[in-house]
Design an enzyme around this catalytic site. Structure first.
Site, PDB file in Angstrom:
ATOM      1  CE1 TYR A  71      -1.421  43.682 -10.543  1.00  0.00           C
ATOM      2  CE2 TYR A  71      -3.401  44.917 -11.106  1.00  0.00           C
ATOM      3  CZ  TYR A  71      -2.176  44.377 -11.462  1.00  0.00           C
ATOM      4  OH  TYR A  71      -1.703  44.546 -12.738  1.00  0.00           O
ATOM      5  CG  PHE A  85       5.107  39.291 -10.582  1.00  0.00           C
ATOM      6  CD1 PHE A  85       4.097  39.314 -11.531  1.00  0.00           C
ATOM      7  CD2 PHE A  85       4.864  38.679  -9.365  1.00  0.00           C
ATOM      8  CE1 PHE A  85       2.873  38.729 -11.262  1.00  0.00           C
ATOM      9  CE2 PHE A  85       3.645  38.092  -9.099  1.00  0.00           C
ATOM     10  CZ  PHE A  85       2.640  38.122 -10.052  1.00  0.00           C
ATOM     11  CG  ASP A  86       1.509  43.367 -12.808  1.00  0.00           C
ATOM     12  OD1 ASP A  86       1.759  44.558 -13.070  1.00  0.00           O
ATOM     13  OD2 ASP A  86       0.554  42.753 -13.303  1.00  0.00           O
ATOM     14  CB  ILE A 105      -4.228  33.707 -12.837  1.00  0.00           C
ATOM     15  CG1 ILE A 105      -4.208  34.643 -11.629  1.00  0.00           C
ATOM     16  CG2 ILE A 105      -3.120  34.015 -13.823  1.00  0.00           C
ATOM     17  CD1 ILE A 105      -2.931  34.592 -10.821  1.00  0.00           C
ATOM     18  CE1 TYR A 131      -0.295  34.901 -15.749  1.00  0.00           C
ATOM     19  CE2 TYR A 131       0.829  35.262 -13.666  1.00  0.00           C
ATOM     20  CZ  TYR A 131      -0.032  35.697 -14.657  1.00  0.00           C
ATOM     21  OH  TYR A 131      -0.622  36.930 -14.558  1.00  0.00           O
ATOM     22  CG  PHE A 148      -1.684  38.705  -6.648  1.00  0.00           C
ATOM     23  CD1 PHE A 148      -1.336  39.707  -7.533  1.00  0.00           C
ATOM     24  CD2 PHE A 148      -1.539  37.386  -7.046  1.00  0.00           C
ATOM     25  CE1 PHE A 148      -0.861  39.405  -8.800  1.00  0.00           C
ATOM     26  CE2 PHE A 148      -1.068  37.074  -8.312  1.00  0.00           C
ATOM     27  CZ  PHE A 148      -0.725  38.081  -9.189  1.00  0.00           C
TER      28      PHE A 148
END
Length: 189
Positions: A71, A85-86, A105, A131, A148
């Protein structure tokens, strides 16, 4: 999304249209833009938006199934993709998760239902499904909408019962023989 770089859709008069793209990448990029346009035209984003990029094959995943996924996550900023961010795309380890276990999440739990092995999907997740007002210190500001791109690399379906010979049997398994699973219980890539 259809095989061989096709996409089909209905217009507002319910007429069916089909588009063929010159490459898989062009088809995926178009599908991502459709998802972003859906988000931007929604007065209030109160649920997860998703758009398939590649359909994958086999059984669609349900709650209780275990997945290994690659991902990348972006912040949704200025009506489009913001900063990453990830991501685990260029890393050795895939993310392992069991759908419905509450370890990720809520937007992922919802947005990944029905995906198939080899499938890729684009998710746009509102803050309440991500979040929320807390955010993630140093990475995700409070009240952030997230985007995502997820790819299911491996799937392990829930085993629902045991056969008389002691072998695990799932009512969702196809009658065709499957490859021998490797030691971690996930089917081979």
């Amino acid at each position: 999304v259809q095989p061989n770089n096709y996409s089909t859709f209905y217009d507002d008069q319910r007429q069916n249209w089909s588009i063929m793209f010159e490459s898989e990448k062009a088809a995926m990029d178009f599908s991502k833009q459709v998802c972003i346009a859906k988000c931007n035209s929604s007065p209030v984003l109160d649920s997860v938006l998703y758009q398939d990029l590649l359909l994958g094959e086999g059984q669609g995943v349900e709650g209780g199934d275990s997945l290994e996924i690659a991902y990348t996550g972006w912040l949704f900023q200025n009506n489009g993709l913001g900063q990453v961010f990830d991501s685990n795309v260029n890393k050795d380890k895939l993310l392992r998760l069991k759908l419905g276990s509450g370890k990720v999440i809520k937007g992922w739990e919802e947005g990944m239902m029905g995906m198939k092995k080899g499938g890729r999907r684009y998710l746009i997740i509102p803050p309440a499904w991500a979040y929320g007002t807390q955010g993630v210190a140093g990475r995700v500001p409070p009240d952030s909408t997230l985007v995502f791109e997820v790819e299911v690399r491996r799937v392990k379906l829930v085993k629902e019962s045991s056969g008389s010979d002691g072998q695990s049997v799932s009512s969702r398994d196809s009658p065709a023989p499957s490859p021998v699973p490797n030691s971690d219980g996930f089917s081979a890539d």
